[in-house]
Design a protein around this motif. Structure first.
Motif: not given
Length: 216
Positions: A140-142, A166-168, A174-179
């Protein structure tokens, strides 16, 4: 220096052992029984090694790992409260009714500013050795650092459609790893600190997602 200290400790213990056996020979004058017990002790030595080094070592390693994970939870808690939860608020604002991220320059600028302001905190958390046993949080941090670099490299530039996609895509990662991390963290808090669980920001995040799904 440490190895030299261990060497002297071992040497002292050997001399103590020799002294005890020497005293036994001097007092009882029974070399046969003395050497019998020496060999008996040597025969038991492998079992002693199994118990003291392998089993006890495994228990100590398990305890040490548990302590490292406990300390890593403090790091994850700091990340969520300072960076993660505010960032997810902005990402939730990008979600459409179908739960897909859509481009919004204002929200992306807020995410970039948030990550710019807290880059040092992210790097400090990422460099902590207690995260060695917490690979999914490291991922997640990466992902967050990569998103920050992508947004920062396009400051003041006209963002193309390809760049937006690309940014989305990076934001979705990030969204998936955060959850995933947040779910594990909530489960940990629910089990270990139930009195903290009810007031966590997870309730607010859940309300946001439910509102989007209901089309509100």
């Amino acid at each position: 220096m440490k190895s030299k200290k261990i060497f002297w400790q071992i040497l002292i213990l050997i001399f103590i052992s020799i002294g005890i056996y020497g005293a036994q020979l001097f007092v009882f004058h029974d070399a046969k029984n003395t050497f019998f017990y020496i060999f008996q002790d040597m025969a038991f030595l492998p079992i002693s090694i199994i118990v003291t080094i392998l089993l006890v070592g495994a228990l100590l390693e398990k305890q040490s790992k548990s302590e490292r994970i406990e300390k890593s939870r403090i790091l994850t808690s700091s990340f969520f409260s300072i960076i993660g939860n505010p960032m997810m608020g902005h990402l939730c604002n990008l979600l459409d009714k179908d739960m897909h991220l859509s481009w919004n320059q204002e929200e992306m600028d807020k995410i970039r500013q948030l990550l710019d302001d807290n880059t040092e905190i992210i790097l400090t958390i990422a460099s902590n050795p207690h995260l060695l046993d917490h690979e999914i949080f490291t991922d997640l941090l990466w992902a967050v650092l990569h998103l920050r670099e992508e947004l920062y490299s396009r400051v003041g530039l006209q963002v193309s459609q390809a760049d937006c996609q690309h940014i989305l895509m990076d934001s979705k990662r990030v969204f998936d790893l955060y959850l995933e991390n947040w779910g594990q963290y909530c489960e940990y808090v629910r089990k270990e600190y139930p009195y903290y669980y009810s007031g966590m920001a997870f309730n607010e995040l859940r309300k946001r997602i439910e509102a989007i799904e209901d089309g509100k």
